[in-house]
Design a protein around this motif. Structure first.
Motif, PDB file in Angstrom:
ATOM      1  N   ASP A 101       0.985  -1.457  -0.016  1.00  7.91           N
ATOM      2  CA  ASP A 101      -0.056  -0.426  -0.243  1.00  7.91           C
ATOM      3  C   ASP A 101       0.812   1.206   0.125  1.00  7.91           C
ATOM      4  N   GLN A 102       1.844   0.898   0.800  1.00  8.26           N
ATOM      5  CA  GLN A 102       2.965   2.662   1.220  1.00  8.26           C
ATOM      6  C   GLN A 102       3.698   3.053  -0.470  1.00  8.26           C
ATOM      7  N   ARG A 104       2.653   1.606  -3.107  1.00  5.53           N
ATOM      8  CA  ARG A 104       1.146   2.431  -4.133  1.00  5.53           C
ATOM      9  C   ARG A 104       1.227   3.700  -3.968  1.00  5.53           C
ATOM     10  N   ALA A 105       1.261   4.081  -2.459  1.00  9.74           N
ATOM     11  CA  ALA A 105       0.801   5.949  -2.600  1.00  9.74           C
ATOM     12  C   ALA A 105       2.469   7.131  -3.048  1.00  9.74           C
ATOM     13  N   TYR A 110      -2.508   6.728  -9.987  1.00  4.75           N
ATOM     14  CA  TYR A 110      -3.749   5.880 -10.865  1.00  4.75           C
ATOM     15  C   TYR A 110      -4.444   7.167 -11.275  1.00  4.75           C
ATOM     16  N   PHE A 112      -8.529   6.537 -12.765  1.00  6.88           N
ATOM     17  CA  PHE A 112      -9.166   5.789 -13.311  1.00  6.88           C
ATOM     18  C   PHE A 112     -10.693   5.690 -14.466  1.00  6.88           C
ATOM     19  N   PHE A 133      -1.155  10.550   1.740  1.00  4.67           N
ATOM     20  CA  PHE A 133      -0.638   9.136   2.221  1.00  4.67           C
ATOM     21  C   PHE A 133       0.315   9.151   1.540  1.00  4.67           C
TER      22      PHE A 133
ATOM     23  N   ALA B 321     -12.783   2.804  -3.163  1.00  5.45           N
ATOM     24  CA  ALA B 321     -11.464   2.506  -4.194  1.00  5.45           C
ATOM     25  C   ALA B 321     -10.557   4.029  -4.213  1.00  5.45           C
ATOM     26  N   LEU B 323      -9.157   6.152  -2.311  1.00  9.36           N
ATOM     27  CA  LEU B 323      -9.113   5.784  -0.820  1.00  9.36           C
ATOM     28  C   LEU B 323      -7.734   5.084  -1.605  1.00  9.36           C
ATOM     29  N   ARG B 324      -8.083   3.457  -1.792  1.00 13.63           N
ATOM     30  CA  ARG B 324      -7.092   2.542  -1.636  1.00 13.63           C
ATOM     31  C   ARG B 324      -6.440   3.584  -2.774  1.00 13.63           C
ATOM     32  N   ALA B 325      -6.706   3.751  -4.125  1.00 12.91           N
ATOM     33  CA  ALA B 325      -5.544   3.728  -5.064  1.00 12.91           C
ATOM     34  C   ALA B 325      -4.775   4.723  -4.853  1.00 12.91           C
ATOM     35  N   LEU B 326      -5.063   5.801  -3.900  1.00 13.06           N
ATOM     36  CA  LEU B 326      -4.119   7.278  -3.061  1.00 13.06           C
ATOM     37  C   LEU B 326      -3.304   6.152  -2.779  1.00 13.06           C
ATOM     38  N   GLY B 327      -3.576   5.095  -1.930  1.00 14.17           N
ATOM     39  CA  GLY B 327      -2.233   4.444  -1.093  1.00 14.17           C
ATOM     40  C   GLY B 327      -3.049   4.406   0.382  1.00 14.17           C
ATOM     41  N   ALA B 328      -4.231   4.856   0.485  1.00 11.69           N
ATOM     42  CA  ALA B 328      -4.554   4.360   1.836  1.00 11.69           C
ATOM     43  C   ALA B 328      -4.790   2.877   1.985  1.00 11.69           C
TER      44      ALA B 328
END
Lengths: 259, 419
Positions: A101-102, A104-105, A110, A112, A133, B321, B323-328
């Protein structure tokens, strides 16, 4: 609280991928097989695939060819059952959940297909969210501009202006924007803090033809400024000439033929 | 954490209508729970404040609750009377500081009449050792003078000098009236919030005087005129009960035993505090029922909040989704939802408490005026704070339910946006 931050810092440092030079490989997939938990067959089977840094890659493929699955692997949401995925010099399959996750942040911007923005935040807050994040991306922004607390907002404003979004809409709620404007805001957010990799999942499918080309031009221009690698996924073959390199997922994916 | 807090509050603001509804549900349930708690403690207080500074209540042999009810609350009747001699015996007891004799049995328009002495106005205390005070007029001095409680004055519209006819027993019917001897009001007491407000006070001698000719229990003989009665001297023969103040509280149980063992007459002496406590514990069933009802209202409030949060969750998969994409991380999503319920619950509690104090502030002067019941507006007690903390903690715990489903959704959905 400070512990949490310093921990984040440490993580960011170990995961930090230095902006790669043109000769370096940005993405490398090796014997990757992926099967959804309850599926019988693998949906993806990619023997080998790599892309050099700072390339603009167009990934085409009809619906069901595994585009979404590929993206979930590239963004480290899912991990393949076999093979390895190397992003910017890091084998993301070996990272733990939190580290992925880190990663990716820190390293991936990204975009959509649509509905990229949180409707309850203003345009500018949506863009700034990319730094919330990721300490790394925030530090990069601060390193570029004036090192004060407005730096993040100033950088967001700069990107929005560069993507032809007028000043007066920057403080509006994201939900008030047209779809074309929303996608440009999403692009600005993906570019905040200069991540090395920008991934766009059919970002133009809701736009008309003229807007489509204009959006891609702007996106490429800003990606190039950041020396980032762009992966642009679409089922629309008319966009293909705009990119330097194209791969057809249907051909790349051995599993695609059998399905 | 602070960015999550900002996200949570912005997200809540975006869903104003449903969030406000949940917030009001919580606020109203908190208001009810704390309101019931307030009523409970205030009622208990005012109950305990009915009588004060009296060490013993003495009556004919009976249970302590019966004695307490008829002597202090003017409910029910005495089992028997006490001989005047017995009263005098204890009046002169070496440990006794003061006594107040009570003679009950007559009424006026449904209000009880209490025959007593001037000592009543000097020694009777209520609340926190507050003495009785006169709103108008003064104590009775003559035979046919009466001092009335605040409620009596207000309900019957009586003022000073108003004439009144007492009735024998509690029935105010024609042939049981002491109409040969009308009384007049010489004093009106200030409100106390106790049964004193509903009492008509006359002298013991007056009680004797109006019962001339009633010795058999019903009126048979010839009623003497008021002037005739005034000319006579009356000595009480019997009283119903008496209150006792001791020189030193240390002797309370000693004197109590002495009274209970009194040979000439079967007597009971009770300690007001202990009897009040026993009486209150009889009522604790009602008290607990109230509390249980309000706890259920709180639970209903929570279920309402939970329903609206779970419904909104499906519409918010896209948000998760992004927030997850942003790394949450999934735990960020989890905390976000727990924070949201925490905020709704916290604001609901504050609103509920605010409403409670607003209502108390508006209602307390009205209640004081109409019921003589002083409601103290005080900072929340430790118990109330504990109740509030329990609500907040349960709110956060309930927030875990939508948080877990959002957590699961965000894991399975990943970057795919389902609409």
């Amino acid at each position: 609280m400070t512990d949490f931050h310093s921990q984040l810092n440490n993580e960011s440092n170990t995961l930090e991928a230095h902006t790669p030079s043109a000769e370096q490989i940005a993405i490398q997939l090796d014997k990757v097989q992926f099967r959804w938990p309850k599926a019988e067959h693998a949906i993806l089977d990619i023997p080998a695939f790599s892309i050099r840094a700072q390339q603009h890659l167009f990934v085409k493929g009809p619906s069901g060819s595994g585009k979404s699955t590929l993206l979930s692997l590239l963004t480290a949401i899912n991990t393949p059952q076999q093979g390895s995925i190397n992003l910017l010099g890091t084998d993301i399959c070996r990272l733990k959940q939190g580290q992925r996750d880190q990663f990716r942040a820190d390293n991936i911007g990204y975009i959509f297909q649509q509905f990229n923005l949180l409707p309850y935040l203003s345009v500018i807050d949506n863009v700034c969210l990319a730094c919330e994040f990721s300490k790394l991306r925030k530090q990069k922004v601060l390193a570029q501009g004036p090192n004060n607390k407005d730096a993040v907002r100033l950088e967001a404003k700069r990107l929005l202006t560069a993507l032809n979004l007028p000043d007066e809409i920057q403080d509006q709620k994201a939900s008030h924007l047209s779809i074309g404007q929303q996608q440009r805001v999403a692009a600005a957010r993906a570019l905040m803090g200069s991540p090395a990799l920008v991934i766009a999942d059919e970002p133009t499918s809701a736009l008309d033809h003229d807007n489509r080309e204009a959006f891609i031009q702007l996106l490429m221009q800003e990606v190039s400024r950041n020396n980032a690698t762009l992966i642009f996924v679409s089922h629309d073959p008319t966009l293909e000439p705009l990119f330097e390199q194209t791969i057809d997922l249907a051909q790349l994916n051995k599993q695609g033929d059998k399905a | 954490m602070s960015n999550l807090l900002r996200l949570a509050s912005n997200s809540l603001l975006n869903r104003k209508a449903t969030v406000l509804l949940s917030l009001f549900t919580i606020a109203i349930s908190v208001l009810l729970l704390l309101g019931v708690e307030q009523v409970r403690t205030q009622a208990k207080n005012s109950f305990a404040n009915t009588i004060s500074d009296t060490d013993l209540i003495v009556g004919a042999r009976s249970g302590q609750i019966n004695l307490l009810l008829y002597s202090v609350f003017r409910i029910g009747n005495a089992t028997n009377n006490i001989d005047w001699k017995t009263y005098q015996d204890f009046q002169d007891h070496k440990s006794v500081d003061w006594t107040i004799p009570f003679s009950l049995g007559d009424s006026h328009q449904g209000f009880r009449v209490l025959g007593t002495t001037q000592d009543y106005f000097e020694y009777y205390k209520f609340g926190k050792k507050q003495p009785l005070t006169f709103a108008q007029g003064k104590e009775f001095n003559q035979l046919f003078e009466a001092v009335i409680g605040a409620d009596v004055a207000q309900t019957l519209g009586y003022e000073l000098e108003t004439p009144m006819v007492l009735a024998h027993g509690m029935k105010d019917i024609g042939f049981s009236k002491h109409d040969n001897a009308p009384f007049k009001v010489v004093g009106i007491l200030a409100p106390t919030g106790t049964p004193v407000d509903k009492t008509i006070h006359v002298s013991l001698e007056a009680i004797e005087a109006i019962h001339v000719g009633w010795e058999s229990g019903a009126f048979l003989g010839h009623a003497p005129s008021a002037d005739n009665l005034k000319a006579r001297e009356f000595e009480p023969k019997q009283i119903t009960a008496f209150l006792m103040g001791l020189k030193s509280k240390i002797h309370t149980f000693h004197v109590q035993r002495e009274i209970n063992d009194y040979r000439l007459e079967p007597l009971s002496a009770i300690v007001p505090g202990i009897a009040l406590h026993e009486l209150w514990s009889l009522m604790s069933v009602a008290e607990q029922a109230l509390l249980i009802v309000s706890v259920f209202v709180v639970i209903a409030g929570f279920l309402g909040m939970l329903a609206s949060l779970l419904t909104s969750l499906n519409e918010r998969r896209r948000e998760m989704a992004i927030l997850r994409a942003l790394g949450a991380r999934p735990h960020h999503i989890f905390s976000l939802l727990v924070l949201e319920t925490g905020i709704i619950c916290g604001l609901g509690i504050l609103l509920g408490m605010g409403l409670l104090y607003l209502i108390l502030a508006i209602a307390s002067p009205i209640i004081q005026q109409h019921f003589g019941l002083a409601i103290n507006i005080t900072a929340p007690s430790q118990y109330e704070l504990m109740l509030v903390a329990c609500i907040q903690i349960s709110g956060l715990l309930i927030g875990i339910i939508p948080a877990i489903s959002a957590y699961r959704q965000s894991l399975s959905d990943g970057m795919t946006i389902r609409i």
